[in-house]
Scaffold this motif. Structure first.
Motif, PDB file in Angstrom:
ATOM      1  N   PHE A  66       0.822  -1.209   0.000  1.00 26.87           N
ATOM      2  CA  PHE A  66       0.000   0.000   0.000  1.00 26.87           C
ATOM      3  C   PHE A  66       0.859   1.264   0.000  1.00 26.87           C
ATOM      4  O   PHE A  66       0.586   2.244  -0.702  1.00 26.87           O
ATOM      5  N   LYS A  67       1.941   1.200   0.828  1.00 25.22           N
ATOM      6  CA  LYS A  67       2.838   2.370   0.909  1.00 25.22           C
ATOM      7  C   LYS A  67       3.523   2.621  -0.423  1.00 25.22           C
ATOM      8  O   LYS A  67       3.622   3.756  -0.895  1.00 25.22           O
ATOM      9  N   LEU A  68       4.032   1.551  -1.026  1.00 18.34           N
ATOM     10  CA  LEU A  68       4.673   1.693  -2.335  1.00 18.34           C
ATOM     11  C   LEU A  68       3.698   2.237  -3.368  1.00 18.34           C
ATOM     12  O   LEU A  68       4.045   3.077  -4.207  1.00 18.34           O
ATOM     13  N   LYS A  69       2.485   1.765  -3.279  1.00 23.58           N
ATOM     14  CA  LYS A  69       1.485   2.246  -4.211  1.00 23.58           C
ATOM     15  C   LYS A  69       1.195   3.731  -3.993  1.00 23.58           C
ATOM     16  O   LYS A  69       1.069   4.518  -4.948  1.00 23.58           O
ATOM     17  N   SER A  70       1.128   4.116  -2.692  1.00 22.81           N
ATOM     18  CA  SER A  70       0.885   5.538  -2.393  1.00 22.81           C
ATOM     19  C   SER A  70       2.033   6.407  -2.897  1.00 22.81           C
ATOM     20  O   SER A  70       1.816   7.483  -3.495  1.00 22.81           O
ATOM     21  N   ASP A  71       3.294   5.948  -2.631  1.00 19.62           N
ATOM     22  CA  ASP A  71       4.460   6.712  -3.107  1.00 19.62           C
ATOM     23  C   ASP A  71       4.454   6.830  -4.627  1.00 19.62           C
ATOM     24  O   ASP A  71       4.758   7.887  -5.195  1.00 19.62           O
ATOM     25  N   PHE A  72       4.143   5.725  -5.263  1.00 16.73           N
ATOM     26  CA  PHE A  72       4.107   5.738  -6.733  1.00 16.73           C
ATOM     27  C   PHE A  72       3.037   6.703  -7.238  1.00 16.73           C
ATOM     28  O   PHE A  72       3.265   7.463  -8.195  1.00 16.73           O
ATOM     29  N   ASP A  73       1.860   6.669  -6.556  1.00 14.34           N
ATOM     30  CA  ASP A  73       0.791   7.586  -6.967  1.00 14.34           C
ATOM     31  C   ASP A  73       1.222   9.043  -6.777  1.00 14.34           C
ATOM     32  O   ASP A  73       0.958   9.903  -7.634  1.00 14.34           O
ATOM     33  N   ALA A  74       1.903   9.313  -5.612  1.00 16.11           N
ATOM     34  CA  ALA A  74       2.350  10.702  -5.358  1.00 16.11           C
ATOM     35  C   ALA A  74       3.380  11.146  -6.390  1.00 16.11           C
ATOM     36  O   ALA A  74       3.319  12.276  -6.919  1.00 16.11           O
ATOM     37  N   GLU A  75       4.363  10.263  -6.662  1.00 15.44           N
ATOM     38  CA  GLU A  75       5.375  10.608  -7.668  1.00 15.44           C
ATOM     39  C   GLU A  75       4.736  10.793  -9.033  1.00 15.44           C
ATOM     40  O   GLU A  75       5.110  11.703  -9.797  1.00 15.44           O
ATOM     41  N   SER A  76       3.776   9.921  -9.327  1.00 12.59           N
ATOM     42  CA  SER A  76       3.096  10.045 -10.621  1.00 12.59           C
ATOM     43  C   SER A  76       2.335  11.366 -10.705  1.00 12.59           C
ATOM     44  O   SER A  76       2.360  12.055 -11.739  1.00 12.59           O
ATOM     45  N   LYS A  77       1.713  11.755  -9.587  1.00 11.89           N
ATOM     46  CA  LYS A  77       0.965  12.997  -9.558  1.00 11.89           C
ATOM     47  C   LYS A  77       1.912  14.192  -9.739  1.00 11.89           C
ATOM     48  O   LYS A  77       1.636  15.134 -10.503  1.00 11.89           O
ATOM     49  N   GLU A  78       3.066  14.137  -9.015  1.00 13.29           N
ATOM     50  CA  GLU A  78       4.057  15.226  -9.118  1.00 13.29           C
ATOM     51  C   GLU A  78       4.617  15.301 -10.543  1.00 13.29           C
ATOM     52  O   GLU A  78       4.798  16.389 -11.099  1.00 13.29           O
ATOM     53  N   THR A  79       4.893  14.130 -11.105  1.00 15.44           N
ATOM     54  CA  THR A  79       5.424  14.104 -12.476  1.00 15.44           C
ATOM     55  C   THR A  79       4.407  14.662 -13.455  1.00 15.44           C
ATOM     56  O   THR A  79       4.755  15.429 -14.366  1.00 15.44           O
TER      57      THR A  79
END
Length: 520
Positions: A66-79
């Motif tokens: 879940f954490k990895l998914k959240s980080d990925f979502d945040a990075e994807s959002k920032e990107t």
């Protein structure tokens, strides 16, 4: 009977052994049963723990996922946000480029329009040039017909006229340059001569470079000269002073630029005359003793001057050099007394300004110390004195004040300006240097009258006892360039009209004032 008991004992032992073995077996069985229960319990407990660990591991894996998914979502959002910003920036750049292209196109169209206009004007100019050339040719033929001269003859006459005019203009410029060169050379030669005279003598050279010794009779001249001139040669060799024995009755002249040596020679000769024994050995002995006495007197004079001003801590060699000023005069003013007076004036002005009065007195006392040795060392006495003070560890402020008191270096402290002012007060005030009050006032009036005689001068002020002349001109009449010429013309007229010691600084002031009034 005993055998019976033995058998019975054996039977009892066997029965007891059998019972013990059976009891032991029961106990062992009981322990085995307990151990099996504990083992079953441990196995069950281990199974529970294993299930718990599996559940925790599963939860941890899910949490990490879940954490990895959240980080990925945040990075994807920032990107995505950064990509959107870049896209907006690129779109803005594209718009700017489009605007520049459009502007360049407009500029190109404007340039094309101007180029067409210029081409048209160029064609028109060429057409007019052709017309002008035709008109010039027509006028040339008409002039040739009227004047009766050909073009070549007219050209030759014009060239001759231009040559004559250029020759006259060149002669005028050469004359101007020669006059300016003569004026500059004359001014520089006067300055060099004045500097040399100031270093060695002053306005009245004879009063500062010779001493006169009175003789009881003219017969003493022969004794001073000695057989074949040996006595006079011994005196000159021992003292470093020239003896002049001429037709002056009952007098011998001692000539030399070193005032201390001249004083030693004067005292020695007077002592030899009073003693009556004049021969080379006696001369050397007397000169040696008198030299020692003069050295002591020189040192005492320097110490007394420092004591009178309350100045202490001066190096002994500097005190001796200061004492030598006792035998030095400047425009008939004793330099040591002048230095003491400058010290007092500097201290008084420093006290009035709330400055260090002792430091100011020290500067004033030492300001002219270079005059004691300026006949031995090359350079202005202010610079020589500053080097001497620096050599004997005087403070940088004192060294600078000595060097700047005649503006050989620009003053950068209040103390240096105070010493300048005190030096001017002591040296240039009426009566200090054998100048009558009437002559002093007349010289100031003459200075102001000379400046007032020039066109455009509104006011003139002679200040600093006539050492500086400030001229205020009218800005409507005199320009900035003309102000320079006015100052030079005033200086030239002063040099031609007046006789004065030292130098006079002429300052021409021109200012423009704009005044308006606000009314309500």
């Amino acid at each position: 009977m005993s055998a019976f008991y033995i058998i019975l004992a054996v039977i009892c032992f066997g029965v007891g052994f059998a019972i013990a073995f059976w009891v032991k077996g029961q106990i062992a069985a009981q322990k085995i049963k307990v151990a099996e229960g504990e083992a079953t319990h441990l196995i069950a407990d281990s199974k529970r723990k294993a299930e718990t660990l599996l559940k925790e591991a599963d939860l941890e894996i899910k949490d990490r996922h879940f954490k990895l998914k959240s980080d990925f979502d945040a990075e994807s959002k920032e990107t995505r946000s950064e990509l959107k910003q870049r896209e907006a920036h690129l779109m803005q750049k594209e718009e700017n480029i489009d605007r520049k292209i459009e502007k360049n196109e407009r500029t190109a169209r404007e340039l094309q329009r101007k180029e067409k206009k210029l081409r048209k004007r160029s064609n028109e100019i060429e057409r007019k040039e052709l017309e002008y050339e035709e008109l010039i040719e027509q006028q040339k033929h008409q002039l040739e017909r009227i004047s009766g001269l050909s073009a070549e003859q007219a050209k030759e006459l014009l060239i001759r006229a231009m040559e004559n005019e250029a020759r006259y203009e060149g002669a005028r410029i050469i004359k101007k340059i020669e006059n300016e060169a003569k004026e500059q050379a004359d001014r520089k030669s006067k300055k060099i001569l004045a500097t040399a005279i100031q270093r060695y003598a002053g306005e009245y050279v004879a009063e500062r470079t010779v001493s006169v010794v009175q003789l009881p009779s003219d017969e003493m001249k022969g004794r001073i000269i000695g057989r074949e001139g040996r006595n006079i040669r011994a005196i000159e060799a021992a003292t470093g002073v020239d003896l002049i024995i001429d037709d002056t009755p009952e007098a011998v002249i001692l000539s030399g630029f070193n005032p201390v040596r001249r004083e030693v020679a004067r005292l020695s000769l007077m002592r030899l005359i009073s003693d009556g024994r004049i021969h080379p050995a006696r001369i050397e002995d007397v000169v040696k003793k008198v030299g020692q006495e003069v050295d002591i007197a020189v040192k005492e004079a320097g110490e007394q001057a420092a004591f009178d001003l309350g100045v202490h801590g001066i190096h002994n060699e500097l005190v001796k050099t200061l004492g030598q000023l006792k035998f030095r005069t400047s425009y008939a003013q004793n330099v040591l007394q002048h230095s003491v007076e400058v010290g007092f004036l500097s201290g008084i002005m420093a006290s009035e300004l709330g400055l260090n009065a002792k430091m100011a007195r020290r500067m004033g006392l030492l300001h002219d110390i270079g005059k004691a040795i300026d006949h031995e060392v090359e350079g202005p006495h202010a610079v020589i004195g500053s080097r001497l003070a620096k050599k004997f560890n005087e403070s940088p402020k004192v060294v600078h004040a000595i060097a700047a008191h005649h503006e050989d270096v620009p003053p950068n402290s209040v103390f240096a300006l105070l010493v300048q002012a005190a030096d001017g007060l002591s040296g240039a005030r009426p009566g200090a240097r054998k100048e009558l009050l009437e002559n002093y006032i007349k010289r100031l009036e003459d200075l102001e009258n000379i400046a007032n005689s020039f066109k455009g001068v509104s006011n003139t002020y002679a200040i600093q006892a006539g050492r500086e002349l400030r001229v205020i001109v009218e800005s409507e009449i005199i320009t900035d360039e003309e102000a320079i010429l006015v100052s030079r013309d005033i200086v030239k007229k002063i040099e031609e009209s007046l006789t004065f010691p030292g130098q006079i600084k002429v300052t021409v002031i021109r200012e423009t004032r704009a005044v308006e009034y606000a009314n309500k």
